[in-house]
Write a protein that holds these residues in place. Structure first.
Motif, PDB file in Angstrom:
ATOM      1  N   TYR A 107     -34.586  19.560 -66.832  1.00 45.05           N
ATOM      2  CA  TYR A 107     -33.416  18.606 -67.145  1.00 45.05           C
ATOM      3  C   TYR A 107     -33.739  17.057 -66.758  1.00 45.05           C
ATOM      4  O   TYR A 107     -33.513  15.927 -67.786  1.00 45.05           O
ATOM      5  CB  TYR A 107     -32.118  19.025 -66.848  1.00 45.05           C
ATOM      6  N   GLU A 108     -33.930  16.977 -65.549  1.00 39.13           N
ATOM      7  CA  GLU A 108     -34.145  15.462 -64.982  1.00 39.13           C
ATOM      8  C   GLU A 108     -35.335  14.815 -65.389  1.00 39.13           C
ATOM      9  O   GLU A 108     -35.578  13.458 -65.348  1.00 39.13           O
ATOM     10  CB  GLU A 108     -34.010  15.431 -63.548  1.00 39.13           C
ATOM     11  N   ASP A 165     -48.611   3.869 -47.039  1.00 36.94           N
ATOM     12  CA  ASP A 165     -48.596   3.064 -45.687  1.00 36.94           C
ATOM     13  C   ASP A 165     -48.575   4.251 -44.622  1.00 36.94           C
ATOM     14  O   ASP A 165     -47.503   4.644 -44.302  1.00 36.94           O
ATOM     15  CB  ASP A 165     -47.431   2.038 -45.788  1.00 36.94           C
ATOM     16  N   GLU A 168     -45.917   4.397 -41.527  1.00 39.02           N
ATOM     17  CA  GLU A 168     -44.792   4.925 -41.588  1.00 39.02           C
ATOM     18  C   GLU A 168     -44.295   6.241 -40.739  1.00 39.02           C
ATOM     19  O   GLU A 168     -43.124   6.313 -40.799  1.00 39.02           O
ATOM     20  CB  GLU A 168     -44.234   5.076 -43.112  1.00 39.02           C
ATOM     21  N   ASN A 237     -37.865   4.886 -46.205  1.00 40.36           N
ATOM     22  CA  ASN A 237     -36.560   4.960 -46.035  1.00 40.36           C
ATOM     23  C   ASN A 237     -35.921   5.366 -47.399  1.00 40.36           C
ATOM     24  O   ASN A 237     -34.874   5.866 -47.368  1.00 40.36           O
ATOM     25  CB  ASN A 237     -36.005   3.491 -45.773  1.00 40.36           C
ATOM     26  N   THR A 238     -36.753   5.284 -48.349  1.00 38.87           N
ATOM     27  CA  THR A 238     -36.116   5.826 -49.754  1.00 38.87           C
ATOM     28  C   THR A 238     -36.176   7.186 -50.243  1.00 38.87           C
ATOM     29  O   THR A 238     -36.052   7.635 -51.176  1.00 38.87           O
ATOM     30  CB  THR A 238     -36.598   4.957 -51.023  1.00 38.87           C
ATOM     31  N   ILE A 241     -33.768   9.342 -51.924  1.00 39.81           N
ATOM     32  CA  ILE A 241     -33.311   9.263 -53.385  1.00 39.81           C
ATOM     33  C   ILE A 241     -34.501   9.789 -54.340  1.00 39.81           C
ATOM     34  O   ILE A 241     -34.391   9.904 -55.525  1.00 39.81           O
ATOM     35  CB  ILE A 241     -32.870   7.803 -53.806  1.00 39.81           C
ATOM     36  N   GLN A 242     -35.657  10.169 -53.727  1.00 41.87           N
ATOM     37  CA  GLN A 242     -36.594  10.676 -54.437  1.00 41.87           C
ATOM     38  C   GLN A 242     -36.587  12.420 -54.527  1.00 41.87           C
ATOM     39  O   GLN A 242     -37.193  13.048 -54.005  1.00 41.87           O
ATOM     40  CB  GLN A 242     -38.059  10.169 -53.986  1.00 41.87           C
ATOM     41  N   ASN A 248     -42.176  12.243 -59.227  1.00 46.95           N
ATOM     42  CA  ASN A 248     -42.292  10.794 -58.948  1.00 46.95           C
ATOM     43  C   ASN A 248     -43.590  10.241 -58.200  1.00 46.95           C
ATOM     44  O   ASN A 248     -43.734   9.096 -58.323  1.00 46.95           O
ATOM     45  CB  ASN A 248     -41.313  10.479 -58.083  1.00 46.95           C
ATOM     46  N   GLU A 251     -45.748   8.595 -60.794  1.00 46.82           N
ATOM     47  CA  GLU A 251     -45.067   7.346 -61.074  1.00 46.82           C
ATOM     48  C   GLU A 251     -45.028   6.052 -60.134  1.00 46.82           C
ATOM     49  O   GLU A 251     -45.248   5.094 -60.780  1.00 46.82           O
ATOM     50  CB  GLU A 251     -43.582   7.299 -61.346  1.00 46.82           C
ATOM     51  N   ILE A 252     -45.288   6.539 -59.089  1.00 42.94           N
ATOM     52  CA  ILE A 252     -45.155   5.142 -58.144  1.00 42.94           C
ATOM     53  C   ILE A 252     -46.702   4.499 -57.868  1.00 42.94           C
ATOM     54  O   ILE A 252     -46.936   3.527 -57.265  1.00 42.94           O
ATOM     55  CB  ILE A 252     -44.746   5.655 -56.749  1.00 42.94           C
TER      56      ILE A 252
ATOM     57  N   LYS B 123     -31.025   8.681 -63.434  1.00 41.16           N
ATOM     58  CA  LYS B 123     -32.280   9.580 -63.471  1.00 41.16           C
ATOM     59  C   LYS B 123     -33.609   8.987 -63.924  1.00 41.16           C
ATOM     60  O   LYS B 123     -34.086   9.133 -64.915  1.00 41.16           O
ATOM     61  CB  LYS B 123     -32.069  10.893 -63.889  1.00 41.16           C
ATOM     62  N   ASN B 125     -36.814   5.852 -63.189  1.00 45.75           N
ATOM     63  CA  ASN B 125     -37.893   5.781 -62.094  1.00 45.75           C
ATOM     64  C   ASN B 125     -37.545   4.232 -61.650  1.00 45.75           C
ATOM     65  O   ASN B 125     -38.191   3.477 -62.330  1.00 45.75           O
ATOM     66  CB  ASN B 125     -39.328   6.120 -62.237  1.00 45.75           C
ATOM     67  N   ASN B 127     -38.685   2.658 -59.389  1.00 46.45           N
ATOM     68  CA  ASN B 127     -40.023   2.000 -58.725  1.00 46.45           C
ATOM     69  C   ASN B 127     -40.528   1.032 -59.590  1.00 46.45           C
ATOM     70  O   ASN B 127     -41.414   0.265 -59.213  1.00 46.45           O
ATOM     71  CB  ASN B 127     -40.607   3.001 -58.247  1.00 46.45           C
ATOM     72  N   GLY B 178     -35.686   0.121 -49.945  1.00 45.13           N
ATOM     73  CA  GLY B 178     -36.344   0.828 -48.743  1.00 45.13           C
ATOM     74  C   GLY B 178     -36.420  -0.461 -47.582  1.00 45.13           C
ATOM     75  O   GLY B 178     -36.240  -0.042 -46.664  1.00 45.13           O
ATOM     76  N   LEU B 181     -32.819  -0.615 -45.982  1.00 43.51           N
ATOM     77  CA  LEU B 181     -32.582   0.503 -45.162  1.00 43.51           C
ATOM     78  C   LEU B 181     -33.368   0.227 -43.849  1.00 43.51           C
ATOM     79  O   LEU B 181     -33.275   0.940 -42.953  1.00 43.51           O
ATOM     80  CB  LEU B 181     -32.848   1.813 -45.750  1.00 43.51           C
ATOM     81  N   LYS B 381     -42.701   0.879 -34.388  1.00 46.13           N
ATOM     82  CA  LYS B 381     -43.499   1.809 -34.511  1.00 46.13           C
ATOM     83  C   LYS B 381     -44.651   2.009 -33.673  1.00 46.13           C
ATOM     84  O   LYS B 381     -44.853   3.087 -33.011  1.00 46.13           O
ATOM     85  CB  LYS B 381     -44.367   1.610 -35.919  1.00 46.13           C
TER      86      LYS B 381
END
Lengths: 360, 415
Positions: A107-108, A165, A168, A237-238, A241-242, A248, A251-252, B123, B125, B127, B178, B181, B381
């Protein structure tokens, strides 16, 4: 008659281990374990690996006995029945979860207009066809699609790795074990190797059986953990939401727009993988129900499975947040008992029986 | 049962056809029910949010250019404004193809994350959506950029293409969230303004003449010059390479093109660009201005603690080649392409310039307490325990940058 080869058995195990791990899990684990999510997944899969060791031991010890017979040998008839019903219940929960995730993902990612009843009807019809086939046919189906799915998963994560990266992941386990202990709440997404219940007595044990199984499953664990690492390094950090992580990731990647257009292939193949997993879970549930009630005909068990999924759909209405909450709050300990405690008890009791046999 | 088994695939096909065929035949075209949004802009007008969308409204027979429209609506929040837009157009607002999100300075006191929250929850992307700040109103900005020749997408796509350049800023909605946050909660956002075509020397932008459009004249057009000529006064997108810094979702500081460039020199992702080195004097160069093209830059951060005081050293390694030489007399020696152009004097001048620029940036971020160089993350880090100890010594942990020593080392190599 042994219906499944060692190779097919390994592919079934890998499919069940990978199945739902790349959909919503990376995102929700990030909320609890932050950048240590990949370690948490590794730990979870390592525990599963130990359980697999128990199953492989039992399988090699009793190559001609099915799961019901092994259980009866260890726990007696009455207990076996209860255990089989509990297993069937867990498989049904997993099947419902897998089926609903499958719909949401479709669906998404591809088809916003898709009505739930069209999906449910068509999905169940195909499941009916697949699950009424013999285990050998089912194993072949998985064999056919497995390598294509694997290829695209590796490609998408490998490409993701080129732009991730990796700093992280630091600091690693800042608060020690506390950072990964939260994974216990997600136990329903683990315990993948209990699908062995359909494989007992059905596997042609080849040369170097244990070596092949352990090596390939260990490789799977490493690859899944690395993929999680790439995921957390890409989204940081995101990550929360993924939700559709696997889709995805392509897509990135900042490659040409032509490349992005192939993301639908990954979505489509992942849908195959999810569907196969849902079928596998229903197949396992059917087998456990048939064992528990001594039924030769599997159709009633299949219909019960469908009714269970429909009830789950009516209760949760494909609300992934609600499904996750129920899985975490109410089913995690149930899953732990079925997935981990029972196999451990099986091992302990089988040792006792062996010792008693030696004494007598 | 036998028939069912024998023809099972045929039966599946029939059942699928029965289910899907009537639905497929009766299904309306997606373009009839959904408006394709190319860009979204948000302004704050008094207490309301004014949302402007650049939308493709397909209609047969028209040209592509004519189909781009800008429509605005005001409401208490973004979602409500978009709902009003949907009512006005008579279609659902589809933002899956949205490539640009523009916020104007009028929203600078609002938390930008709450403004883009609508997009994040859709919904889609996020990005792929570029975030842009504009000093003008977003409405005017999107109206100006709606003509194809004057397109925002060219500016933005260029920007996306050039996102590795030191004189540009590129940030997507996802990246912004990102960074919001992250502990530093600082982001650099691209600032694009509008400029007068005539003043900028940009000719050929004639919204009313090209394509025979009847409705595409931007509201920002002023004057009534001849079409296609240099007489016309019209607004155009003017990306000067400016930027701005957001902290905790709010705009804190504007950056001039020069500051943006200097800041980007210290950011690993921005690897390319031109360096202008003045007053170079040695055997080869005589009071010259040398333009160096940098096509690779590596930035490493060295972290250390001296008596509990954190020190961060940016180690820059630049790979350059000479692109232009401004000198009164240019002889064979200077023109020879194989010559070792990167002389000691040029190297030293380059190092000196970058060090000076970097010091300016260190002072800027320290004085404004804006951790755009991800100093917190780096220490957190890689020097976690020591950094936590350092933070404990501070009265106000938010001002951790004040006690940190900054340094820069530059190495320049020939490409």
């Amino acid at each position: 008659m042994k219906e499944v080869s060692t190779r097919q058995m390994i592919l079934i195990l890998i499919l069940s281990a990978v199945g739902l791990k790349f959909l919503f899990l990376p995102s929700i684990v990030s909320l609890v374990c932050k950048q240590n999510g990949y370690i948490a997944i590794f730990v979870g899969m390592l525990v599963d690996f130990l359980i697999l060791g128990i199953f492989v031991y039992l399988l090699k010890k009793n190559p001609d006995l099915n799961f019901k017979q092994i259980l009866e040998q260890i726990f007696g008839k009455a207990f076996s029945k209860i255990i089989l019903i509990l297993y069937a219940l867990l498989f049904l929960v997993k099947a419902a979860s897998s089926f609903q995730s499958h719909y949401l993902f479709l669906y998404e990612s591809l088809y916003e207009e898709l009505k739930w009843y069209v999906f449910t009807f068509c999905g169940m019809f195909v499941m009916f066809i697949v699950c009424t086939k013999r285990l050998r046919v089912f194993a072949r189906l998985i064999e056919v699609i497995f390598f294509i799915v694997l290829f695209f998963i590796i490609i998408s994560f490998a490409l993701g790795a080129t732009v991730a990266d990796f700093s992280e992941i630091f600091p690693i386990l800042e608060n020690g074990i506390k950072d990964v202990i939260g994974i216990k709440d997600f136990s329903i997404w683990f315990g993948d190797y209990i699908v062995m219940v359909i494989l007992f007595g059905n596997v042609k044990i080849s040369k170097n059986f244990s070596k092949k199984v352990f090596l390939l499953i260990a490789l799977t664990i490493v690859l899944v953990s690395l993929s999680y690492m790439v995921y957390y390094c890409l989204y940081a950090n995101t990550a929360i939401i993924q939700k559709n992580s696997i889709a995805n990731i392509v897509e990135i990647i900042p490659y040409s727009s032509d490349f992005r257009r192939v993301s639908w292939i990954i979505v489509l193949l992942w849908l195959f993988a999810l569907f196969s997993e849902a079928c596998l879970m229903i197949y396992c549930a059917m087998t456990c129900m048939s064992f528990a009630f001594g039924a030769e005909n599997k159709i009633p068990a299949l219909l019960i499975s469908f009714i269970f999924i429909l009830i789950a759909i009516f209760i949760f209405d494909f609300n992934i947040a609600a499904i996750i909450q129920v899985n975490i709050k109410y089913l995690s300990y149930f899953a732990m008992v079925i997935q981990y405690l029972i196999p451990v008890l099986m091992l302990i009791f089988s040792f006792r029986i062996k010792r008693a046999e030696v004494k007598t | 049962m036998k028939i069912l088994k024998r023809y099972n695939y045929l039966i599946i096909l029939c059942i699928f056809s029965i289910i899907f065929f009537p639905k497929a035949v009766g299904l309306e075209a997606q373009g009839d029910s959904e408006a394709i949004v190319m860009a979204v802009g948000v302004d704050k007008v008094e207490q309301d949010f004014e949302v402007t969308i650049q939308v493709l409204l397909p209609s047969p027979g028209n040209q592509y250019k004519q189909e781009i429209n800008t429509i605005s609506a005001k409401a208490d929040n973004v979602a409500e404004a978009i709902n009003q837009l949907a009512l006005r157009i008579g279609k659902r607002i589809g933002i899956a193809h949205c490539k640009v999100f523009v916020v104007s300075d009028s929203t600078k006191d609002e938390n930008l994350v709450s403004i883009i929250d609508y997009m994040l929850r859709s919904k889609i992307n996020t990005n792929n959506i570029v975030l842009i700040n504009t000093p003008e109103s977003s409405k005017e900005f999107l109206k100006t950029s709606k003509d194809l020749e004057n397109s925002l997408y060219f500016a933005v796509n260029n920007n996306a293409y050039n996102k590795t350049y030191i004189d540009s800023v590129f940030i997507s909605l996802d990246k912004f969230v990102g960074e919001y946050l992250s502990p530093a909660s600082c982001s650099i956002v691209d600032t694009i303004s509008l400029g007068d075509a005539k003043d900028l020397g940009v000719f050929g932008f004639s919204s009313s003449s090209s394509g025979g459009s009847t409705s595409s004249t931007s509201s920002s057009s002023s004057g009534s010059g001849d079409s296609g000529g240099g007489e016309q006064s019209q607004k155009v997108i003017n990306n000067k390479g400016e930027g701005c810094i957001y902290k905790k979702g709010k705009k804190i500081l504007d950056l001039s093109p020069d500051q943006t460039k200097k800041l980007n020199m210290l950011i690993p992702e921005n690897k390319r660009g031109y360096l202008y080195i003045e007053n170079v004097n040695d055997d080869l160069y005589k009071n010259s201005t040398v333009v160096l093209e940098m096509d690779l830059k590596k930035v490493n951060k060295k972290l250390s603690f001296n008596d509990g005081v954190p020190k961060i050293t940016f180690k820059l390694r630049l790979f350059v080649k000479i692109k232009e030489l401004e000198q009164n007399e240019i002889g064979e020696k200077q023109l020879e392409s194989d010559n070792t152009y990167l002389t000691k004097a040029l190297k030293e001048k380059t190092q000196e310039k970058i060090k000076e620029d970097s010091r300016e940036i260190f002072n800027l971020i320290k004085s404004n307490n804006l951790d755009t160089l991800k100093v917190y993350s780096s220490f957190y880090k890689f020097k976690n325990k020591e950094f936590k100890k350092y933070l404990k010594t501070l009265e106000n942990k938010e001002e951790y940058l004040q006690g940190i020593d900054f340094d820069v080392e530059v190495e320049v190599s020939e490409r």
